[in-house]
Design a protein around this motif. Structure first.
Motif, PDB file in Angstrom:
ATOM      1  N   ARG A  82     -12.785  -6.353 -12.064  1.00  0.00           N
ATOM      2  CA  ARG A  82     -12.093  -7.251 -12.992  1.00  0.00           C
ATOM      3  C   ARG A  82     -11.703  -6.481 -14.251  1.00  0.00           C
ATOM      4  O   ARG A  82     -12.257  -5.405 -14.518  1.00  0.00           O
ATOM      5  N   VAL A  83     -10.778  -7.009 -15.006  1.00  0.00           N
ATOM      6  CA  VAL A  83     -10.379  -6.430 -16.284  1.00  0.00           C
ATOM      7  C   VAL A  83     -10.820  -7.372 -17.392  1.00  0.00           C
ATOM      8  O   VAL A  83     -10.371  -8.520 -17.450  1.00  0.00           O
ATOM      9  N   ASN A  84     -11.731  -6.908 -18.225  1.00  0.00           N
ATOM     10  CA  ASN A  84     -12.283  -7.761 -19.281  1.00  0.00           C
ATOM     11  C   ASN A  84     -12.794  -9.088 -18.717  1.00  0.00           C
ATOM     12  O   ASN A  84     -12.625 -10.150 -19.325  1.00  0.00           O
ATOM     13  N   GLY A  85     -13.393  -9.011 -17.525  1.00  0.00           N
ATOM     14  CA  GLY A  85     -13.951 -10.188 -16.896  1.00  0.00           C
ATOM     15  C   GLY A  85     -12.959 -11.052 -16.145  1.00  0.00           C
ATOM     16  O   GLY A  85     -13.344 -12.063 -15.549  1.00  0.00           O
ATOM     17  N   LYS A  86     -11.677 -10.666 -16.142  1.00  0.00           N
ATOM     18  CA  LYS A  86     -10.643 -11.473 -15.501  1.00  0.00           C
ATOM     19  C   LYS A  86     -10.254 -10.891 -14.145  1.00  0.00           C
ATOM     20  O   LYS A  86     -10.140  -9.677 -13.990  1.00  0.00           O
ATOM     21  N   SER A  87     -10.034 -11.770 -13.185  1.00  0.00           N
ATOM     22  CA  SER A  87      -9.668 -11.354 -11.830  1.00  0.00           C
ATOM     23  C   SER A  87      -8.325 -10.641 -11.808  1.00  0.00           C
ATOM     24  O   SER A  87      -7.459 -10.879 -12.654  1.00  0.00           O
ATOM     25  N   ILE A  88      -8.153  -9.785 -10.804  1.00  0.00           N
ATOM     26  CA  ILE A  88      -6.932  -8.990 -10.657  1.00  0.00           C
ATOM     27  C   ILE A  88      -6.300  -9.266  -9.301  1.00  0.00           C
ATOM     28  O   ILE A  88      -6.980  -9.243  -8.273  1.00  0.00           O
ATOM     29  N   THR A  89      -5.012  -9.510  -9.285  1.00  0.00           N
ATOM     30  CA  THR A  89      -4.233  -9.555  -8.048  1.00  0.00           C
ATOM     31  C   THR A  89      -3.163  -8.484  -8.112  1.00  0.00           C
ATOM     32  O   THR A  89      -2.405  -8.405  -9.085  1.00  0.00           O
ATOM     33  N   ARG A  90      -3.112  -7.653  -7.093  1.00  0.00           N
ATOM     34  CA  ARG A  90      -2.146  -6.549  -7.035  1.00  0.00           C
ATOM     35  C   ARG A  90      -0.954  -6.938  -6.168  1.00  0.00           C
ATOM     36  O   ARG A  90      -1.125  -7.538  -5.094  1.00  0.00           O
ATOM     37  N   ILE A  91       0.243  -6.589  -6.625  1.00  0.00           N
ATOM     38  CA  ILE A  91       1.492  -6.913  -5.930  1.00  0.00           C
ATOM     39  C   ILE A  91       2.120  -5.632  -5.386  1.00  0.00           C
ATOM     40  O   ILE A  91       2.240  -4.629  -6.105  1.00  0.00           O
ATOM     41  N   TYR A  92       2.540  -5.673  -4.119  1.00  0.00           N
ATOM     42  CA  TYR A  92       3.159  -4.536  -3.441  1.00  0.00           C
ATOM     43  C   TYR A  92       4.539  -4.949  -2.906  1.00  0.00           C
ATOM     44  O   TYR A  92       4.771  -6.114  -2.608  1.00  0.00           O
ATOM     45  N   ARG A  93       5.408  -3.954  -2.730  1.00  0.00           N
ATOM     46  CA  ARG A  93       6.729  -4.219  -2.132  1.00  0.00           C
ATOM     47  C   ARG A  93       7.059  -3.137  -1.110  1.00  0.00           C
ATOM     48  O   ARG A  93       6.754  -1.959  -1.304  1.00  0.00           O
ATOM     49  N   SER A  94       7.704  -3.573  -0.016  1.00  0.00           N
ATOM     50  CA  SER A  94       8.247  -2.642   0.973  1.00  0.00           C
ATOM     51  C   SER A  94       9.726  -2.955   1.157  1.00  0.00           C
ATOM     52  O   SER A  94      10.098  -4.106   1.401  1.00  0.00           O
ATOM     53  N   ASP A  95      10.566  -1.946   1.058  1.00  0.00           N
ATOM     54  CA  ASP A  95      12.003  -2.132   1.287  1.00  0.00           C
ATOM     55  C   ASP A  95      12.442  -1.513   2.605  1.00  0.00           C
ATOM     56  O   ASP A  95      13.640  -1.360   2.863  1.00  0.00           O
ATOM     57  N   ASP A  96      11.458  -1.161   3.458  1.00  0.00           N
ATOM     58  CA  ASP A  96      11.773  -0.571   4.757  1.00  0.00           C
ATOM     59  C   ASP A  96      10.986  -1.238   5.883  1.00  0.00           C
ATOM     60  O   ASP A  96      10.501  -0.586   6.795  1.00  0.00           O
ATOM     61  N   LYS A  97      10.858  -2.554   5.787  1.00  0.00           N
ATOM     62  CA  LYS A  97      10.225  -3.370   6.826  1.00  0.00           C
ATOM     63  C   LYS A  97       8.767  -3.013   7.068  1.00  0.00           C
ATOM     64  O   LYS A  97       8.250  -3.132   8.188  1.00  0.00           O
ATOM     65  N   GLY A  98       8.078  -2.592   6.015  1.00  0.00           N
ATOM     66  CA  GLY A  98       6.649  -2.366   6.114  1.00  0.00           C
ATOM     67  C   GLY A  98       6.233  -0.949   6.428  1.00  0.00           C
ATOM     68  O   GLY A  98       5.039  -0.669   6.518  1.00  0.00           O
ATOM     69  N   ALA A  99       7.204  -0.033   6.586  1.00  0.00           N
ATOM     70  CA  ALA A  99       6.846   1.354   6.894  1.00  0.00           C
ATOM     71  C   ALA A  99       6.164   2.036   5.715  1.00  0.00           C
ATOM     72  O   ALA A  99       5.257   2.852   5.891  1.00  0.00           O
ATOM     73  N   SER A 100       6.598   1.716   4.494  1.00  0.00           N
ATOM     74  CA  SER A 100       5.985   2.269   3.294  1.00  0.00           C
ATOM     75  C   SER A 100       5.955   1.190   2.218  1.00  0.00           C
ATOM     76  O   SER A 100       6.744   0.247   2.253  1.00  0.00           O
ATOM     77  N   TRP A 101       5.055   1.383   1.248  1.00  0.00           N
ATOM     78  CA  TRP A 101       4.824   0.352   0.246  1.00  0.00           C
ATOM     79  C   TRP A 101       4.707   0.954  -1.142  1.00  0.00           C
ATOM     80  O   TRP A 101       4.225   2.076  -1.297  1.00  0.00           O
ATOM     81  N   THR A 102       5.151   0.184  -2.130  1.00  0.00           N
ATOM     82  CA  THR A 102       5.044   0.570  -3.529  1.00  0.00           C
ATOM     83  C   THR A 102       4.245  -0.492  -4.276  1.00  0.00           C
ATOM     84  O   THR A 102       4.458  -1.691  -4.065  1.00  0.00           O
ATOM     85  N   ILE A 103       3.329  -0.063  -5.124  1.00  0.00           N
ATOM     86  CA  ILE A 103       2.604  -0.995  -5.976  1.00  0.00           C
ATOM     87  C   ILE A 103       3.503  -1.375  -7.150  1.00  0.00           C
ATOM     88  O   ILE A 103       3.964  -0.508  -7.896  1.00  0.00           O
ATOM     89  N   LEU A 104       3.761  -2.668  -7.301  1.00  0.00           N
ATOM     90  CA  LEU A 104       4.640  -3.130  -8.368  1.00  0.00           C
ATOM     91  C   LEU A 104       3.892  -3.398  -9.660  1.00  0.00           C
ATOM     92  O   LEU A 104       4.323  -2.980 -10.734  1.00  0.00           O
TER      93      LEU A 104
END
Length: 406
Positions: A82-104
């Motif tokens: 957590r960050v300062n006690g707060k939960s974290i959700t990470r967002i990812y994107r793939s622009d090649d149908k799931g072959a590779s991913w970027t953390i947004l």
């Protein structure tokens, strides 16, 4: 002026601490899809079991431009989850149908959430933290930036103590429907404290306005259900039944070592009344003791799910809710009887291997899915089947004909 300066200094210090915490947290992230060749699927995220940080609440959706957006949160005893006690959700994107991913980005103060697209906009709906408020955020730039739910006019939907998982937001009869639970039951013990209910909103409303949403009544734990074998329900799915009625289909928790079930709760068209018949409402379901996602396919005219089906070999050994080493593709025409179509993923060990909390979407002839995966990593593996070490992406090719799994 002194008060203003001190106030500004405090704000700057908090911002710097938050940035430092995020930077420290992100040092352990895995960005390479081929970092673990032995792990099934494509690895989006990884935390060693020794870190005591685990990757939960997998969710996935498809943007109008075809990009895939995925998310996971973090949990575990390590404060760095957590960050300062707060939960974290990470967002990812793939622009090649799931072959590779970027953390947004990392969303601070978001937990147990699902992604969905409505009228071209991307949303995430879940909780502010463990047993937190119900909140929703919107992104107009494909998941890079998000609104902040500070009050009932910008995404704070319900204040209190709630529970959920990444389960579907379902469009039906001009409304969006989302099943949830609160944790205000008379018996304050997991999972008996969960009370099931349905949220809904007009599809043309501003989804960030709390007063646009309607909540049904709460259905609490009843010790008389299943002749005393019933220990609670949770993580419901909003599903339109074959007869056109909205259902809340819930995971059922028991300590039965031979049989798994779900509960079919009926919700009226107004969204205000949920009812359950304990005589006929419990149905056998492969993997019903663990979280699942059900979606209807208009082409095959079937309901589909990816669930932790338990092969006969493992029945009668340990409680079925702890058996998560098999992921199966299952289908039903009526939500009453389910067929295991194919084993998608499997490992013979149940203690430190699992493919669980899977969320998924139809993608033309395929199904795309993300999993909270516990698997070998060369440094001791996962903490347990439940406390996983990987967040993975998978594709089931031509699922209607079961021609192959990747």
């Amino acid at each position: 002026m002194k008060i203003i300066k001190n106030s500004m200094l405090s704000v700057l210090m908090v911002m710097l601490l938050t940035i430092f915490s995020l930077s420290t947290f992100a040092q352990n992230k895995i960005e390479g899809a081929n970092a673990f060749d032995n792990v099934p699927g494509t690895v989006l995220g990884y935390k060693a079991g020794s870190s005591r940080i685990y990757l939960g609440s997998p969710s996935i959706c498809v943007l109008p431009n075809g990009d895939y957006i995925a998310s996971n949160d973090f949990f575990g005893p390590n404060p760095d989850a957590r960050v300062n006690g707060k939960s974290i959700t990470r967002i990812y994107r793939s622009d090649d149908k799931g072959a590779s991913w970027t953390i947004l980005t990392d969303i601070i103060g978001q937990f147990m959430s699902n992604l969905f697209v409505h009228q071209g906009k991307l949303y995430i709906l879940g909780l502010s933290g463990n047993e937190g408020n119900v909140i929703i955020r919107k992104s107009t730039d494909g998941g890079v930036s998000w609104t902040v739910p500070t009050n009932e006019n910008n995404g704070l939907l319900k204040s209190g103590k709630f529970h959920t998982a990444p389960t579907p937001v379902t469009a039906y009869k001009g409304r969006l429907w989302r099943a949830m639970e609160d944790t205000e039951g008379a018996i304050q013990k997991w999972p008996k404290k969960f009370r099931a209910f349905m949220l809904s909103v007009s599809e043309n409303s501003d989804l960030l306005q709390a007063d646009a949403w309607i909540s049904s009544n709460m259905l609490a734990y009843d010790s008389g259900y299943l002749n005393g074998y019933f220990y609670g329900w949770l993580e419901g799915n909003a599903v339109v039944g074959p007869n056109g009625q909205m259902l809340n289909i819930l995971r059922v928790h028991t300590f039965d070592k031979l049989r798994e079930r779900v509960a079919l709760v009926h919700v009226d068209d107004s969204g205000t009344t949920s009812t359950f018949d304990p005589t006929n409402g419990f149905k056998d379901f492969p993997g019903g003791g663990k979280k699942f996602t059900i979606r209807f396919d208009s082409i095959s005219k079937k309901y589909w799910t990816l669930s932790n089906y338990v092969p006969e070999t493992y029945k009668g050994v340990i409680p079925l809710d702890r058996v998560r080493n098999t992921l199966a593709l299952c289908s039903s025409t009526d939500l009453l009887k389910w067929k295991v179509e194919s084993t998608v993923l499997h490992h013979p060990d149940t203690l430190k291997h699992g493919f669980q909390y899977v969320d998924w979407q139809f993608a033309d002839e395929d199904i795309i899915a993300v999993s909270r995966t516990a698997y070998d990593d060369g440094v001791g593996g996962a903490n347990s089947h439940h406390n996983n070490n990987f967040f993975t992406f998978h594709r089931i090719k031509k699922f209607r004909s079961i021609n192959g799994v990747k």
